[in-house]
Enzyme design. Structure first.
Site, short mmCIF file in Angstrom:
data_model
loop_
_atom_site.label_atom_id
_atom_site.label_comp_id
_atom_site.label_asym_id
_atom_site.label_seq_id
_atom_site.Cartn_x
_atom_site.Cartn_y
_atom_site.Cartn_z
N ASP A 67 0.81 -1.22 0.00
CA ASP A 67 0.00 0.00 0.00
C ASP A 67 0.84 1.27 0.00
O ASP A 67 2.05 1.23 0.26
CB ASP A 67 -0.96 0.00 1.21
CG ASP A 67 -0.33 -0.59 2.47
OD1 ASP A 67 0.91 -0.50 2.62
OD2 ASP A 67 -1.07 -1.14 3.31
N ASN A 136 -7.71 -3.23 14.30
CA ASN A 136 -9.10 -3.45 13.87
C ASN A 136 -9.23 -4.63 12.92
O ASN A 136 -10.27 -4.83 12.31
CB ASN A 136 -9.67 -2.17 13.23
CG ASN A 136 -8.93 -1.79 11.95
OD1 ASN A 136 -8.05 -2.51 11.50
ND2 ASN A 136 -9.31 -0.67 11.37
N HIS A 138 -7.40 -5.14 10.12
CA HIS A 138 -7.10 -4.90 8.70
C HIS A 138 -5.81 -5.61 8.29
O HIS A 138 -4.92 -5.86 9.10
CB HIS A 138 -7.08 -3.41 8.35
CG HIS A 138 -5.91 -2.62 8.85
ND1 HIS A 138 -6.00 -1.28 9.18
CD2 HIS A 138 -4.60 -2.94 9.06
CE1 HIS A 138 -4.82 -0.83 9.55
NE2 HIS A 138 -3.96 -1.81 9.51
N GLU A 143 -9.73 -2.22 5.31
CA GLU A 143 -10.36 -1.92 6.59
C GLU A 143 -11.61 -2.78 6.80
O GLU A 143 -12.13 -3.35 5.83
CB GLU A 143 -10.74 -0.43 6.62
CG GLU A 143 -9.55 0.52 6.49
CD GLU A 143 -8.77 0.69 7.79
OE1 GLU A 143 -8.55 -0.31 8.52
OE2 GLU A 143 -8.36 1.83 8.08
#
Ligand code: F6R
Length: 260
Positions: A67, A136, A138, A143
């Site tokens: 990313d 979380n 990811h 996400e």
């Protein structure tokens, strides 16, 4: 999933370093998928140390990072381009022409994302995808609620992720809202995956990934579908696993076993 639990972060890093080294030695022209973030820094240090000791060469390898932030030029101090140069690329014998990250500063980021996915395919796909995990759940910047069938595209970052990454920027407002990330399906296409998590802050996300339901609410749980997924954990990151003692029986000391 092969769940390898090591006593401390140092041992987990070394174990992950062993797995990457074995993959590169077995196939010198390997295509590596690379991650950024705090967890990966000691892993890059480990790989650089092996390279410096003469036991590991990346000269034939190709790399694709997961990313990059939308809007950041490659020379921005907080860009992942810059992170990778400083943490890894400038320290080993990789051919820079075969290192790839999506460009976050182009006029058409969605076109860049589609082109990046094509470049991965043209390279023959990823042999070993290295991953971290967000608190979380990811992976990459996929996400919660990211499609498990997703390909490289632009994602809006959650405030939780932006708060976690704020430490690299001058303020929350300065922290980018969007990233180009390879998709969950792109990750699942890799021939092998290696996820490294250290520290208690990751324990809940790790438990949801390994033992929770397969759900886009925890994108990392998609790795349950992968036939060759290895998860390397230290004791802190493993501390919420219900079946921890089973994993430790199957893989004593985080080592391989004949039967998973
Ligand atoms: C970054 C990436 C992210 C990180 C994750 C964990 O390329 O893929 O999924 O791996 O946010 O980051 P740290 O290690 O900083 O907790």
């Amino acid at each position: 999933m092969k769940v390898l639990i090591l006593n401390d972060p140092e041992a987990a890093i070394e174990r992950a370093g062993d797995i990457v080294s074995e993959a590169v030695r077995a196939r010198p022209r390997t295509v590596l998928g690379l991650a950024t973030g705090g967890t990966m820094l000691p892993l890059y240090d480990d790989l650089v140390a092996r390279h410096d000791a003469g036991s590991l060469s990346f000269a034939g390898a190709t790399t694709f990072n997961l990313d990059e932030y939308v809007g950041l030029a490659p020379d921005h101090p907080c860009s992942y381009h810059r992170y990778m140069r400083e943490a890894f690329f400038d320290r080993v014998d990789l051919d820079r022409a075969r290192t790839h990250l999506p460009r976050g500063d182009v006029a058409d980021p969605q076109g860049e994302a589609e082109d990046y996915e094509r470049r991965i395919t043209e390279a023959g796909g990823i042999d070993l995808q290295i991953l971290g995990i967000g608190r979380n759940g990811h992976i990459g910047f996929n996400e919660p609620t990211a499609s498990l069938g997703s390909r490289t595209r632009i994602k809006t970052l959650t405030d939780d992720t932006r708060r976690a990454n704020q430490r690299y920027f001058s303020s929350f407002e300065e922290t980018p809202r969007h990233a180009i990330t390879i998709g969950v399906a792109t990750i699942l296409d890799a021939r092998a995956t290696l996820l490294l998590a250290t520290g208690e802050a990751k324990a809940e996300a790790v438990a949801r990934m390994v033992e929770g339901p397969l759900s886009a609410a925890c994108p990392a749980s998609a790795l349950q579908l992968h036939p060759n997924a290895t998860i390397v954990l230290d004791a802190g990151a493993a501390s919420s696993l219900t079946l921890r003692s089973y994993y430790e029986t199957v893989h004593p000391g985080g080592q391989d076993s004949a039967f998973d």
